[in-house]
Design a protein around this motif. Structure first.
Motif, mmCIF file in Angstrom:
data_model
loop_
_atom_site.group_PDB
_atom_site.id
_atom_site.type_symbol
_atom_site.label_atom_id
_atom_site.label_comp_id
_atom_site.label_asym_id
_atom_site.label_seq_id
_atom_site.Cartn_x
_atom_site.Cartn_y
_atom_site.Cartn_z
ATOM 1 N N SER A 280 39.937 49.980 95.873
ATOM 2 C CA SER A 280 39.992 51.433 94.965
ATOM 3 C C SER A 280 40.252 52.336 95.678
ATOM 4 C CB SER A 280 38.412 51.451 94.525
ATOM 5 O OG SER A 280 37.996 50.316 93.698
ATOM 6 N N PRO A 281 41.198 53.165 95.045
ATOM 7 C CA PRO A 281 41.836 54.420 95.980
ATOM 8 C C PRO A 281 40.521 55.266 96.107
ATOM 9 C CG PRO A 281 42.670 54.333 93.811
ATOM 10 C CD PRO A 281 42.029 52.995 93.749
ATOM 11 N N SER A 282 40.658 56.187 97.065
ATOM 12 C CA SER A 282 39.723 57.019 97.489
ATOM 13 C C SER A 282 40.211 58.377 97.655
ATOM 14 C CB SER A 282 38.634 56.711 98.574
ATOM 15 O OG SER A 282 39.236 56.613 99.574
ATOM 16 N N ILE A 283 39.682 59.479 97.001
ATOM 17 C CA ILE A 283 40.113 60.804 97.217
ATOM 18 C C ILE A 283 39.163 61.727 97.819
ATOM 19 C CG2 ILE A 283 41.157 62.709 95.925
ATOM 20 C CD1 ILE A 283 42.017 61.033 93.827
ATOM 21 N N GLU A 284 39.512 62.066 98.893
ATOM 22 C CA GLU A 284 38.421 62.922 99.720
ATOM 23 C C GLU A 284 38.773 64.412 99.358
ATOM 24 O OE1 GLU A 284 40.251 60.673 101.048
ATOM 25 O OE2 GLU A 284 39.187 59.135 101.801
ATOM 26 N N TYR A 285 37.954 64.958 98.265
ATOM 27 C CA TYR A 285 38.568 66.054 98.044
ATOM 28 C C TYR A 285 38.215 67.331 98.861
ATOM 29 C CZ TYR A 285 38.955 64.082 93.415
ATOM 30 O OH TYR A 285 39.544 63.230 92.182
ATOM 31 N N SER A 286 37.053 67.152 99.602
ATOM 32 C CA SER A 286 36.763 68.294 100.707
ATOM 33 C C SER A 286 37.667 68.109 101.756
ATOM 34 C CB SER A 286 35.504 68.041 101.312
ATOM 35 O OG SER A 286 35.599 66.694 101.909
ATOM 36 N N LEU A 287 38.311 67.121 102.163
ATOM 37 C CA LEU A 287 39.412 66.957 103.109
ATOM 38 C C LEU A 287 40.754 67.658 102.693
ATOM 39 C CD1 LEU A 287 38.810 63.499 104.872
ATOM 40 C CD2 LEU A 287 37.917 65.963 105.510
ATOM 41 N N LEU A 288 40.759 67.390 101.301
ATOM 42 C CA LEU A 288 42.209 67.727 100.897
ATOM 43 C C LEU A 288 42.220 69.454 100.299
ATOM 44 C CD1 LEU A 288 43.172 64.841 98.957
ATOM 45 C CD2 LEU A 288 44.296 65.469 101.144
ATOM 46 N N PRO B 245 42.219 72.546 100.919
ATOM 47 C CA PRO B 245 43.279 73.458 101.335
ATOM 48 C C PRO B 245 44.390 73.289 100.504
ATOM 49 C CG PRO B 245 42.405 73.078 103.345
ATOM 50 C CD PRO B 245 42.062 71.989 102.403
ATOM 51 N N MET B 246 45.053 72.204 100.326
ATOM 52 C CA MET B 246 46.274 71.774 99.509
ATOM 53 C C MET B 246 45.714 71.886 97.853
ATOM 54 S SD MET B 246 47.828 68.872 101.688
ATOM 55 C CE MET B 246 46.320 68.200 102.305
ATOM 56 N N LEU B 247 44.351 71.414 97.599
ATOM 57 C CA LEU B 247 43.953 71.414 96.282
ATOM 58 C C LEU B 247 44.206 72.723 95.744
ATOM 59 C CD1 LEU B 247 41.630 68.472 96.264
ATOM 60 C CD2 LEU B 247 43.821 68.373 95.259
ATOM 61 N N ILE B 248 43.544 73.736 96.729
ATOM 62 C CA ILE B 248 43.433 75.088 96.204
ATOM 63 C C ILE B 248 44.805 75.881 95.700
ATOM 64 C CG2 ILE B 248 42.778 77.518 96.949
ATOM 65 C CD1 ILE B 248 40.603 75.915 98.287
ATOM 66 N N VAL B 249 45.731 75.485 96.908
ATOM 67 C CA VAL B 249 46.967 76.143 96.737
ATOM 68 C C VAL B 249 47.753 75.642 95.521
ATOM 69 C CG1 VAL B 249 49.243 76.402 97.806
ATOM 70 C CG2 VAL B 249 47.237 76.548 98.986
ATOM 71 N N PHE B 250 47.830 74.484 95.140
ATOM 72 C CA PHE B 250 48.432 73.724 94.095
ATOM 73 C C PHE B 250 47.412 74.279 92.787
ATOM 74 C CE2 PHE B 250 50.123 70.453 97.090
ATOM 75 C CZ PHE B 250 51.460 70.707 96.747
ATOM 76 N N GLY B 251 46.313 74.233 92.722
ATOM 77 C CA GLY B 251 45.809 74.669 91.705
ATOM 78 C C GLY B 251 45.909 76.067 91.446
ATOM 79 N N MET C 286 43.087 60.204 101.240
ATOM 80 C CA MET C 286 44.011 59.372 100.464
ATOM 81 C C MET C 286 44.425 58.278 100.891
ATOM 82 S SD MET C 286 44.282 61.069 97.522
ATOM 83 C CE MET C 286 45.638 60.498 96.833
ATOM 84 N N MET C 287 43.675 57.226 101.347
ATOM 85 C CA MET C 287 43.830 55.898 102.052
ATOM 86 C C MET C 287 45.022 56.000 103.127
ATOM 87 S SD MET C 287 44.204 53.709 98.274
ATOM 88 C CE MET C 287 44.088 52.159 99.297
ATOM 89 N N GLY C 288 44.490 57.035 103.860
ATOM 90 C CA GLY C 288 45.435 56.998 105.273
ATOM 91 C C GLY C 288 46.759 57.949 105.133
ATOM 92 N N SER C 289 47.089 58.291 103.925
ATOM 93 C CA SER C 289 48.204 58.926 103.751
ATOM 94 C C SER C 289 48.405 60.365 104.275
ATOM 95 C CB SER C 289 48.750 58.838 102.190
ATOM 96 O OG SER C 289 48.055 59.424 101.644
ATOM 97 N N VAL C 290 47.113 60.818 104.305
ATOM 98 C CA VAL C 290 47.295 62.319 104.830
ATOM 99 C C VAL C 290 46.426 62.561 105.819
ATOM 100 C CG1 VAL C 290 46.402 64.810 104.121
ATOM 101 C CG2 VAL C 290 47.453 63.214 102.425
ATOM 102 N N ALA C 291 46.774 63.066 107.303
ATOM 103 C CA ALA C 291 45.853 63.301 108.342
ATOM 104 C C ALA C 291 45.067 64.417 108.049
ATOM 105 C CB ALA C 291 46.809 63.037 109.543
ATOM 106 N N VAL C 292 43.924 64.885 108.625
ATOM 107 C CA VAL C 292 43.247 65.846 108.545
ATOM 108 C C VAL C 292 42.811 66.078 110.269
ATOM 109 C CG1 VAL C 292 41.263 67.379 107.909
ATOM 110 C CG2 VAL C 292 42.521 65.915 106.359
ATOM 111 N N ASP C 293 43.684 66.742 111.174
ATOM 112 C CA ASP C 293 43.410 66.530 112.517
ATOM 113 C C ASP C 293 43.534 68.270 113.261
ATOM 114 O OD1 ASP C 293 45.986 66.541 112.287
ATOM 115 O OD2 ASP C 293 46.082 64.608 113.227
ATOM 116 N N GLY C 294 43.601 67.957 114.344
ATOM 117 C CA GLY C 294 43.918 69.479 115.004
ATOM 118 C C GLY C 294 45.160 70.006 114.778
ATOM 119 N N PRO C 295 46.258 69.211 114.898
ATOM 120 C CA PRO C 295 47.472 69.803 114.664
ATOM 121 C C PRO C 295 47.942 70.191 113.284
ATOM 122 C CG PRO C 295 47.809 68.014 116.331
ATOM 123 C CD PRO C 295 46.288 68.150 115.916
#
Length: 532
Positions: free
Chosen positions: A18-26, A28-34, A81-90
């Protein structure tokens, strides 16, 4: 039938996740698109005269909220997003840099001042850089009517915010398809924004068309490269490509061709030679606030994607991609610096300056080390603020026909408007890499990283190119301060609080990062670690 459906569901659950969406990690992008979606709704339903103040507050507030979200995620190393988005230092540092330079860019886009100067100087046209109606001719009855009833191009706010959202995703994309989606999301709004200049409308539309056509070529190269890399590795995930390259296959030509095409698509976006041909025309023809936004935020996002592809997907192919990137860096530094010497237009000069700076930043990329990664990120942040401030100053130099970018007409401008002349000189000195400015620290950092990584010839070319570049920067300073003003010398419009804050912020960051750079350098060193 119910039993059959139940059995099918059970079987399906064993083979698919099942696809998982980590809203907290995303967040910044969700705020901007919203915020961008809210901006579209404001355009559809808000009364005409309320759109501008509401759009300004919503867009700047949303970007600031996204910046807070990035700060709250500091230190995170994970994927979403199942590994499609990285949330790291860079990713977080570059997202923060994009948001930081986007706030002054939005303030510059929001400038709608009357353009008043002093009582002794004739009234100037509006400081607004965007046409009241894209379909109306400048000075026509239709345009006057649009101005009278309060019609304005406030859709530039949601378009810009959509572009910011794509730029946040671009350096964080952990697979090539997500990266391509991000590329298109931030590119399409920019094609539209380039064609909305109030003055010199045909030049602006030509810039938009050229940017669109070259962007299409860039996307085509990128997609073809994705196809070849997928054929080689059987996956579009960056880590999967790295694993396949480490094991090796009989189709290494697919890997090399795919890498070259993906790199070409990304180098289009940073304006590296020989993919730089859109830079001068688009910088000159686009509205100056959009030029400043593209010159900073786009460069940060695109270099973030380059770093992620080279450092995450192709770390074991360093010996193959490094000669290519070294050649591109040398060409970019030399061509940008030499051609800038011949320019007679300030915006085109800054465009070729941007090309040269792309080469300087690439010297940090080819170091292929944590030091090179940290130096590149510092350079991108420092260059972003100086560039936004420089274009903000250019937007103030006007006559009755609008902005004056012809260099010969800037004769004595520093004597007529000393404060603006001094601030613009500060930005030029930062571009030249003079000590006590952020530009010096940035160049020193990337050159040191390249030298430590065995790129001494590249550093020598970089130093020589910097010396050549200093000539045309100093030439402008001499023209402004060591020549008497003439009747042709334009006046400097008294800026509103919006433009004043942009110039002040750019000058302040340029000085602070030149005098006290260590906290930011330490931050980049801590952030220089990609999640695999």
């Amino acid at each position: 039938m119910t039993s059959s459906f139940h059995d099918t569901a059970i079987l399906g659950s064993t083979t698919t996740a099942s696809p998982s969406i980590e809203y907290s990690l995303l967040s910044p992008m969700l705020i901007v698109f919203g915020v961008a979606v809210v901006g579209v709704l404001i355009e559809a339903f808000a009364p005409g005269r309320l759109r501008y103040p509401v759009q300004l507050v919503v867009s700047v507030g949303g970007v600031a909220a996204a910046l807070v979200a990035v700060a709250l995620l500091a230190g995170t190393e994970s994927t979403a997003m199942m590994g499609s988005v990285a949330v790291d230092g860079p990713a977080l540092f570059l997202q923060g840099a994009v948001l930081l330079v986007s706030i002054p860019a939005l303030l510059l886009i929001a400038e709608r001042g009357s353009g008043d100067t002093t009582a002794a100087v004739p009234q100037h046209d509006s400081l607004a850089s965007f046409t009241h109606q894209a379909s109306s001719v400048p000075g026509s009855a239709a345009e006057r009517e649009a101005s009278t009833i309060g019609i304005a191009q406030t859709e530039v706010f949601p378009l810009t915010v959509f572009a910011i959202g794509g730029m946040l995703l671009f350096p964080a994309a952990n697979d090539l398809l997500t990266m391509f989606v991000a590329l298109e999301v931030f590119s399409l709004p920019l094609y539209l924004l380039c064609g909305l200049a109030r003055r010199r409308r045909l030049l602006s539309q030509e810039a938009a068309l050229k940017y669109f056509l070259l962007g299409a070529f860039s996307s085509a190269f990128f997609v073809f490269g994705i196809a070849l890399l997928y054929g080689y590795s059987g996956t579009v995930a960056l880590s999967g490509i790295a694993d396949a390259a480490q094991l090796g296959t009989d189709n290494d030509s697919f890997l090399w061709l795919g890498t070259a095409l993906v790199a070409a698509g990304l180098l289009f976006k940073v304006g590296a030679v020989p993919f730089h041909s859109w830079i001068p025309d688009v910088y000159q023809g686009a509205p100056t606030p959009i030029t400043s936004f593209m010159a900073t935020a786009t460069k940060i996002a695109a270099f973030g994607a380059i770093l992620r592809v080279l450092y995450v997907a192709l770390p074991n192919e360093y010996v193959n991609w490094r000669p290519l990137m070294c050649a591109v860096a040398i060409l970019t530094m030399v061509v940008g610096s030499v051609i800038a010497l011949t320019q007679t237009d300030v915006k085109r000069m800054l465009a070729y300056s941007a090309v040269a700076h792309t080469g300087f930043i690439l010297t940090g990329v080819v170091a292929d080390s944590d030091a090179g990664l940290a130096a590149t990120m510092f350079y991108l942040l420092a260059y972003g603020f100086s560039t936004v401030g420089a274009f903000a100053v250019v937007s103030l130099v006007r006559d009755a026909d609008g902005e004056v970018a012809t260099l010969t007409r800037w004769t004595g401008l520093g004597r007529r408007s000393p404060l603006v002349g001094v601030v613009f000189a500060l930005f030029l000195l930062a571009f030249a890499g003079i000590p006590l400015t952020s530009g010096f620290i940035g160049k020193f950092a990337v050159f040191r990283a390249a030298a430590e990584g065995g790129g001494a010839p590249l550093v020598i070319v970089g130093v020589l190119s910097s010396a050549i570049a200093a000539v045309f920067y100093v030439r402008v300073i001499v023209l402004m301060f060591f020549s008497e003003p003439t009747q042709d010398t334009p006046t400097v419009v008294v800026p509103s609080a919006l433009t004043s804050s942009v110039i002040g912020l750019g000058a302040g960051v340029t000085l602070i990062l030149g005098i006290l750079p260590q906290p930011v350098l330490d931050l980049t060193e801590r952030a220089a670690d990609f999640v695999q």
